[in-house]
Design a protein around this motif. Structure first.
Motif, PDB file in Angstrom:
ATOM      1  N   ALA A   1       0.987  -1.207   0.110  1.00  0.00           N
ATOM      2  CA  ALA A   1      -0.060  -0.083   0.064  1.00  0.00           C
ATOM      3  C   ALA A   1       1.025   1.242   0.047  1.00  0.00           C
ATOM      4  N   TRP A   2       0.339   2.101  -0.600  1.00  0.00           N
ATOM      5  CA  TRP A   2       0.978   3.454  -0.480  1.00  0.00           C
ATOM      6  C   TRP A   2       2.362   3.567  -0.942  1.00  0.00           C
ATOM      7  N   LEU A   3       2.594   3.123  -1.959  1.00  0.00           N
ATOM      8  CA  LEU A   3       4.081   2.685  -2.456  1.00  0.00           C
ATOM      9  C   LEU A   3       4.790   4.066  -3.076  1.00  0.00           C
ATOM     10  N   TYR A   4       5.903   4.409  -2.802  1.00  0.00           N
ATOM     11  CA  TYR A   4       6.739   5.523  -3.349  1.00  0.00           C
ATOM     12  C   TYR A   4       7.956   5.056  -3.456  1.00  0.00           C
ATOM     13  N   SER A   5       8.664   5.883  -4.214  1.00  0.00           N
ATOM     14  CA  SER A   5      10.152   5.517  -4.635  1.00  0.00           C
ATOM     15  C   SER A   5      11.113   6.628  -4.900  1.00  0.00           C
ATOM     16  N   VAL A   6      12.341   6.637  -5.179  1.00  0.00           N
ATOM     17  CA  VAL A   6      12.900   7.705  -5.856  1.00  0.00           C
ATOM     18  C   VAL A   6      13.014   7.522  -7.211  1.00  0.00           C
ATOM     19  N   TYR A   7      12.237   6.424  -7.814  1.00  0.00           N
ATOM     20  CA  TYR A   7      11.910   6.404  -9.187  1.00  0.00           C
ATOM     21  C   TYR A   7      10.270   6.775  -9.419  1.00  0.00           C
ATOM     22  N   GLY A   8      10.103   6.918 -10.717  1.00  0.00           N
ATOM     23  CA  GLY A   8       8.776   7.007 -11.003  1.00  0.00           C
ATOM     24  C   GLY A   8       8.040   8.163 -10.521  1.00  0.00           C
ATOM     25  N   ASN A   9       6.773   8.160 -10.925  1.00  0.00           N
ATOM     26  CA  ASN A   9       5.875   9.224 -10.112  1.00  0.00           C
ATOM     27  C   ASN A   9       5.125   8.854  -8.972  1.00  0.00           C
ATOM     28  N   ASN A  10       5.146   9.569  -8.060  1.00  0.00           N
ATOM     29  CA  ASN A  10       4.400   9.303  -6.796  1.00  0.00           C
ATOM     30  C   ASN A  10       4.041  10.394  -6.011  1.00  0.00           C
ATOM     31  N   PHE A  11       3.399  10.010  -4.615  1.00  0.00           N
ATOM     32  CA  PHE A  11       2.836  10.979  -3.781  1.00  0.00           C
ATOM     33  C   PHE A  11       3.917  11.919  -3.301  1.00  0.00           C
ATOM     34  N   VAL A  12       5.282  11.518  -3.061  1.00  0.00           N
ATOM     35  CA  VAL A  12       6.275  12.107  -2.227  1.00  0.00           C
ATOM     36  C   VAL A  12       6.668  13.170  -3.493  1.00  0.00           C
ATOM     37  N   LYS A  13       7.029  12.748  -4.604  1.00  0.00           N
ATOM     38  CA  LYS A  13       7.485  13.715  -5.756  1.00  0.00           C
ATOM     39  C   LYS A  13       6.450  14.743  -6.064  1.00  0.00           C
ATOM     40  N   THR A  14       5.123  14.322  -6.182  1.00  0.00           N
ATOM     41  CA  THR A  14       4.086  15.241  -6.327  1.00  0.00           C
ATOM     42  C   THR A  14       3.988  16.404  -5.385  1.00  0.00           C
ATOM     43  N   MET A  15       4.101  16.071  -3.901  1.00  0.00           N
ATOM     44  CA  MET A  15       4.043  16.995  -2.976  1.00  0.00           C
ATOM     45  C   MET A  15       5.478  17.842  -3.134  1.00  0.00           C
ATOM     46  N   LEU A  16       6.488  17.347  -3.173  1.00  0.00           N
ATOM     47  CA  LEU A  16       7.703  18.078  -3.293  1.00  0.00           C
ATOM     48  C   LEU A  16       7.560  19.343  -4.477  1.00  0.00           C
ATOM     49  N   ARG A  17       7.123  18.876  -5.675  1.00  0.00           N
ATOM     50  CA  ARG A  17       6.902  19.833  -6.862  1.00  0.00           C
ATOM     51  C   ARG A  17       5.967  20.808  -6.367  1.00  0.00           C
ATOM     52  N   ILE A  18       4.486  20.485  -5.945  1.00  0.00           N
ATOM     53  CA  ILE A  18       3.625  21.379  -5.475  1.00  0.00           C
ATOM     54  C   ILE A  18       4.277  22.170  -4.417  1.00  0.00           C
ATOM     55  N   GLY A  19       4.662  21.658  -3.492  1.00  0.00           N
ATOM     56  CA  GLY A  19       5.175  22.467  -2.187  1.00  0.00           C
ATOM     57  C   GLY A  19       6.126  23.530  -2.465  1.00  0.00           C
ATOM     58  N   ARG A  20       6.776  23.349  -3.464  1.00  0.00           N
ATOM     59  CA  ARG A  20       7.848  24.296  -3.851  1.00  0.00           C
ATOM     60  C   ARG A  20       7.277  25.457  -4.782  1.00  0.00           C
ATOM     61  N   GLU A  21       6.024  25.031  -5.447  1.00  0.00           N
ATOM     62  CA  GLU A  21       5.606  25.968  -6.349  1.00  0.00           C
ATOM     63  C   GLU A  21       4.431  26.905  -5.569  1.00  0.00           C
ATOM     64  N   ARG A  22       3.783  26.318  -4.598  1.00  0.00           N
ATOM     65  CA  ARG A  22       2.865  27.109  -3.796  1.00  0.00           C
ATOM     66  C   ARG A  22       3.080  27.357  -2.299  1.00  0.00           C
TER      67      ARG A  22
END
Length: 289
Positions: A150-171
């Motif tokens: 469940a709730w898998l994330y990684s340094v690879y691919g697209n995932n919640f962690v990467k999305t949060m980092l991108r949005i968090g730096r934009e907003r």
């Protein structure tokens, strides 16, 4: 030892590829849709027969949860037909199959961690096709291992962690649901667990114990907690506002409770599972490196 890994471009497949260098005596064959169509039985049969395979790790999956509602046929082929084919062919040639499934086989209405024997009741097409895949594997090759995560994330691919980092730096702020609870899981930890199961099997054929298992990182969090932790550890200044699932509607209803009981996999294979925040910290460190 020859091991086929399907879905090699995905998060889990990529993490297994990274860890494979620690097993120099093993011969890994990493495949994805461009090199092996696992929905084609003849292609899979020929591939396994020609290469004298010992293990198949099926990391391939149709994981676009919302898109699956309108793209049922593709989801069915990847999540149900392909596992059936892999089970049939591994059974035919005496190879071992380890297949990765999901918490979405459950309705998410429990109040204590789900065990492997709890009643399944998927809420959407994605969960149903993944459950169908589990059932087809058990019918074709009951000597397989199925691992729900469940709730898998990684340094690879697209995932919640990467999305949060991108949005968090934009907003300066964003809303994240707080009424869906689970265990964020670093794909690197799941990859390590799978390879440990194979290592135990290499030492002793009885080390491979077929059945359904649950694996996620230890601890519990909401998506809100998860987002807060990502920003805190990464040093991103972004305010997170808790919102309800009703305020954030999606085509597929998400399970409100996705916590998995990991006792079976820990006891059977003597696997130690890290706490989710510790694994998140390691993943974020790798991302900055």
């Amino acid at each position: 030892m020859r091991i086929v890994v399907t879905g090699a471009y995905g998060q889990l497949g990529s993490e297994i590829k990274t860890l494979s260098t620690e097993y120099p005596g093993w011969d890994f064959l990493f495949t994805d849709v461009d090199s092996l169509d696992i929905t084609n039985e003849n292609a899979v049969d020929q591939f396994i027969a020609d290469k004298n395979i010992d293990f198949v790790i099926n990391c391939a999956a149709y994981t676009a949860v919302d898109k699956a509602e309108s793209d049922r046929e593709t989801a069915r082929k990847v999540n149900a037909l392909a596992p059936e084919i892999l089970a049939k062919v591994t059974q035919k040639y005496g190879a071992r199959l380890i297949h990765v499934s999901t918490d979405y086989v459950f309705a998410g209405d429990a109040c204590e961690p789900y065990t492997e024997t709890d009643e399944v009741n998927p809420l959407g097409v994605y969960g149903q096709t993944k459950l169908d895949g589990e059932n087809k594997i058990q019918a074709q090759n009951p000597e397989s291992i199925i691992i729900r995560t469940a709730w898998l994330y990684s340094v690879y691919g697209n995932n919640f962690v990467k999305t949060m980092l991108r949005i968090g730096r934009e907003r300066g702020e964003l809303g994240v649901v707080f009424d869906q609870v689970g265990s964020p899981t670093n794909a690197a930890d799941l990859a390590a667990a799978i390879l440990e199961i194979i290592r135990l099997s290499e030492k002793d054929s009885k080390g491979f114990v077929p059945g359904i298992y649950h694996f996620s990182n230890e601890g519990v969090a909401s998506w809100y907690d998860f987002a807060v932790a990502v920003f805190e550890i990464a040093g991103v200044k972004c305010k997170v506002n808790p919102v309800t699932s009703e305020q954030f509607p999606t085509p597929t209803k998400r399970p409100h409770y996705s916590v998995l009981n990991k006792s079976k996999i820990k006891n059977t294979f003597n696997i130690r599972i890290p706490y989710w925040r510790d694994s998140l910290q390691l993943c974020l460190q790798k991302m900055t490196e």
